[in-house]
Design a protein around this motif. Structure first.
Motif, PDB file in Angstrom:
ATOM      1  N   LEU A  90       0.827  -1.210   0.000  1.00  0.00           N
ATOM      2  CA  LEU A  90       0.000   0.000   0.000  1.00  0.00           C
ATOM      3  C   LEU A  90       0.865   1.266   0.000  1.00  0.00           C
ATOM      4  O   LEU A  90       0.589   2.220  -0.733  1.00  0.00           O
ATOM      5  CB  LEU A  90      -0.927  -0.012   1.222  1.00  0.00           C
ATOM      6  N   ALA A  91       1.907   1.251   0.819  1.00  0.00           N
ATOM      7  CA  ALA A  91       2.791   2.426   0.885  1.00  0.00           C
ATOM      8  C   ALA A  91       3.462   2.657  -0.471  1.00  0.00           C
ATOM      9  O   ALA A  91       3.559   3.793  -0.950  1.00  0.00           O
ATOM     10  CB  ALA A  91       3.841   2.228   1.980  1.00  0.00           C
ATOM     11  N   ASP A  92       3.929   1.576  -1.085  1.00  0.00           N
ATOM     12  CA  ASP A  92       4.573   1.702  -2.398  1.00  0.00           C
ATOM     13  C   ASP A  92       3.612   2.278  -3.432  1.00  0.00           C
ATOM     14  O   ASP A  92       4.008   3.061  -4.305  1.00  0.00           O
ATOM     15  CB  ASP A  92       5.068   0.336  -2.881  1.00  0.00           C
ATOM     16  N   ALA A  93       2.340   1.879  -3.366  1.00  0.00           N
ATOM     17  CA  ALA A  93       1.361   2.371  -4.343  1.00  0.00           C
ATOM     18  C   ALA A  93       1.117   3.873  -4.158  1.00  0.00           C
ATOM     19  O   ALA A  93       0.942   4.599  -5.148  1.00  0.00           O
ATOM     20  CB  ALA A  93       0.052   1.591  -4.218  1.00  0.00           C
ATOM     21  N   VAL A  94       1.128   4.346  -2.912  1.00  0.00           N
ATOM     22  CA  VAL A  94       0.967   5.794  -2.691  1.00  0.00           C
ATOM     23  C   VAL A  94       2.127   6.536  -3.353  1.00  0.00           C
ATOM     24  O   VAL A  94       1.930   7.539  -4.057  1.00  0.00           O
ATOM     25  CB  VAL A  94       0.903   6.134  -1.184  1.00  0.00           C
ATOM     26  N   GLU A  95       3.347   6.036  -3.150  1.00  0.00           N
ATOM     27  CA  GLU A  95       4.502   6.683  -3.779  1.00  0.00           C
ATOM     28  C   GLU A  95       4.377   6.638  -5.301  1.00  0.00           C
ATOM     29  O   GLU A  95       4.673   7.625  -5.984  1.00  0.00           O
ATOM     30  CB  GLU A  95       5.800   6.000  -3.338  1.00  0.00           C
ATOM     31  N   ALA A  96       3.936   5.516  -5.827  1.00  0.00           N
ATOM     32  CA  ALA A  96       3.803   5.392  -7.285  1.00  0.00           C
ATOM     33  C   ALA A  96       2.776   6.391  -7.820  1.00  0.00           C
ATOM     34  O   ALA A  96       2.956   6.961  -8.907  1.00  0.00           O
ATOM     35  CB  ALA A  96       3.414   3.959  -7.652  1.00  0.00           C
ATOM     36  N   ILE A  97       1.706   6.614  -7.074  1.00  0.00           N
ATOM     37  CA  ILE A  97       0.697   7.587  -7.510  1.00  0.00           C
ATOM     38  C   ILE A  97       1.298   8.994  -7.552  1.00  0.00           C
ATOM     39  O   ILE A  97       1.058   9.769  -8.486  1.00  0.00           O
ATOM     40  CB  ILE A  97      -0.534   7.548  -6.569  1.00  0.00           C
ATOM     41  N   ILE A  98       2.101   9.324  -6.544  1.00  0.00           N
ATOM     42  CA  ILE A  98       2.759  10.637  -6.532  1.00  0.00           C
ATOM     43  C   ILE A  98       3.668  10.768  -7.766  1.00  0.00           C
ATOM     44  O   ILE A  98       3.688  11.799  -8.429  1.00  0.00           O
ATOM     45  CB  ILE A  98       3.564  10.829  -5.221  1.00  0.00           C
ATOM     46  N   GLY A  99       4.388   9.688  -8.081  1.00  0.00           N
ATOM     47  CA  GLY A  99       5.233   9.696  -9.279  1.00  0.00           C
ATOM     48  C   GLY A  99       4.413   9.846 -10.550  1.00  0.00           C
ATOM     49  O   GLY A  99       4.797  10.564 -11.477  1.00  0.00           O
ATOM     50  N   ALA A 100       3.262   9.175 -10.579  1.00  0.00           N
ATOM     51  CA  ALA A 100       2.394   9.250 -11.760  1.00  0.00           C
ATOM     52  C   ALA A 100       1.872  10.670 -11.967  1.00  0.00           C
ATOM     53  O   ALA A 100       1.812  11.164 -13.098  1.00  0.00           O
ATOM     54  CB  ALA A 100       1.225   8.272 -11.606  1.00  0.00           C
ATOM     55  N   VAL A 101       1.523  11.345 -10.878  1.00  0.00           N
ATOM     56  CA  VAL A 101       1.032  12.725 -10.999  1.00  0.00           C
ATOM     57  C   VAL A 101       2.154  13.634 -11.497  1.00  0.00           C
ATOM     58  O   VAL A 101       1.928  14.522 -12.320  1.00  0.00           O
ATOM     59  CB  VAL A 101       0.448  13.234  -9.659  1.00  0.00           C
ATOM     60  N   HIS A 102       3.377  13.386 -11.034  1.00  0.00           N
ATOM     61  CA  HIS A 102       4.487  14.192 -11.543  1.00  0.00           C
ATOM     62  C   HIS A 102       4.621  14.035 -13.052  1.00  0.00           C
ATOM     63  O   HIS A 102       4.748  15.014 -13.784  1.00  0.00           O
ATOM     64  CB  HIS A 102       5.810  13.822 -10.867  1.00  0.00           C
ATOM     65  N   LEU A 103       4.607  12.803 -13.524  1.00  0.00           N
ATOM     66  CA  LEU A 103       4.761  12.583 -14.972  1.00  0.00           C
ATOM     67  C   LEU A 103       3.568  13.148 -15.736  1.00  0.00           C
ATOM     68  O   LEU A 103       3.701  13.613 -16.866  1.00  0.00           O
ATOM     69  CB  LEU A 103       4.911  11.086 -15.268  1.00  0.00           C
ATOM     70  N   ASP A 104       2.401  13.112 -15.112  1.00  0.00           N
ATOM     71  CA  ASP A 104       1.184  13.576 -15.780  1.00  0.00           C
ATOM     72  C   ASP A 104       1.132  15.098 -15.860  1.00  0.00           C
ATOM     73  O   ASP A 104       0.689  15.646 -16.876  1.00  0.00           O
ATOM     74  CB  ASP A 104      -0.041  13.067 -15.006  1.00  0.00           C
ATOM     75  N   ALA A 105       1.585  15.786 -14.812  1.00  0.00           N
ATOM     76  CA  ALA A 105       1.328  17.230 -14.751  1.00  0.00           C
ATOM     77  C   ALA A 105       2.466  18.045 -14.140  1.00  0.00           C
ATOM     78  O   ALA A 105       2.305  19.242 -13.919  1.00  0.00           O
ATOM     79  CB  ALA A 105       0.043  17.489 -13.968  1.00  0.00           C
TER      80      ALA A 105
END
Lengths: 221, 221
Positions: free
Chosen positions: B109-124
């Motif tokens: 779960l913790a890793d997925a939160v970090e991955a989402i933050i990374g995804a938002v960076h790449l997205d916007a």
């Protein structure tokens, strides 16, 4: 008084030159000094390098990118970047540090590079700071050959010598300094067959050996 | 299929929804999975939290900011954020992980939160990702009282009990698991006078004790 030369070398004209002044001020000189900027800069640097590796090397795993990054952001690399900027001449140090050669000390120089990255972030935002990191690390990033540099320097040196049927390097502990919780190790890497001897320093014996091996590899290139 | 609920909870509408899909995909499910995004996200998170601490607490030293940050970015905090997003329901896991309860495992779960933050960076971009971190951490950041939370949980618990003339807590190792290089420790923190018992886990005995102490403090609030 900050040399215009430095801003030119950085490729960033500060809207607030006081930030650069602070980034160049060691805590031994006066407040505000650069330690808080270094904290920011260290994390901006880690982040900018992570993004650069992500973009450049789509096939690398998380672990491989981590190892490449650790190599790029360590003190030795930052120290070389500081030297390429002739940063020692721009530092503001207290009298004691000046007398003991603080403007040549790798840790002080590396910290100042991080502080400058932090100062650029505060001055103009993340993208400007990441662009600075891209400029400072251009040569280091261009030199990455995935699959090669992922191996640590000792391993690469060993493979280089084995490929030429030469005896393996010897690592010799030259001295240790500092107190128990913050020791510094100085190690020599010797390759008698090539009459090669390099030195490395680090906070562990292993780290010092890796630096010595890296420097041996550079001489062999 | 990503629930619209999640994008709403994150406060970010993805231009490229595939990035969010990847961020929610564990390596046990299929490629592309979220490990590379987690690498990016981890460094964006560290950087965004560093900047937030720098801005909010001008009087803190580098060392104090470092300690606060370590507390904010550790797995336990990320795990709670994942739970507040009900992220477990959105994860894509392989069959084995599903059966063994992977959607409740703190590390996943913790890793997925970090991955989402990374995804938002790449997205916007960085600013959008840092804004997400600000939203996810709003309560945690608002709860920081400098000088109090800078002390580690075991110290704070000890001081709390001493202030009430109560006996000090006892830390009991419950079990260890995993191989030598990646052991997990489970520790209980017991305060008999208050009939309080909490547990903590971590990759060192000390880390597990700190988590158990933190949970005891929360019950005492």
């Amino acid at each position: 008084m900050i040399p215009g030369r430095l801003e030119k070398a950085l490729g960033h004209a500060f809207a607030d030159p006081g930030l650069l002044q602070t980034a160049l001020t060691h805590r031994s000189h006066s407040a505000p000094h650069n330690e808080r900027l270094e904290f920011i800069g260290d994390s901006v640097l880690n982040c900018a390098v992570a993004l650069e590796l992500y973009r450049r090397f789509p096939a690398l795993t998380e672990g491989e990118m981590s190892r490449l990054r650790a190599n790029l952001v360590r003190q030795d690399t930052l120290h070389r970047i500081a030297e390429s900027l002739a940063l020692g001449d721009c530092l503001r140090l207290g009298e004691g540090e000046l007398k003991s050669g603080g403007h040549r000390r790798p840790s002080i120089l590396a910290d100042a590079v991080e502080a400058i990255i932090g100062a650029v972030h505060l001055d103009a935002g993340f993208d400007a700071a990441a662009a600075l990191v891209g400029r400072l690390y251009a040569a280091h990033l261009a030199g990455i050959v995935p699959g090669q540099q992922i191996k640590d320097p000792k391993t690469r040196l060993q493979e280089f010598l084995q490929g030429r049927r030469l005896a393996l390097p010897q690592y010799v502990l030259l001295d240790t300094s500092g107190e128990a919780h913050a020791q510094n190790f100085r190690v020599a890497c010797e390759v008698p067959a090539l009459r090669l001897k390099t030195e490395g320093v680090g906070q562990s014996r292993r780290a010092a050996e890796q630096m010595a091996a890296e420097r041996a590899l550079e001489k062999l290139k």
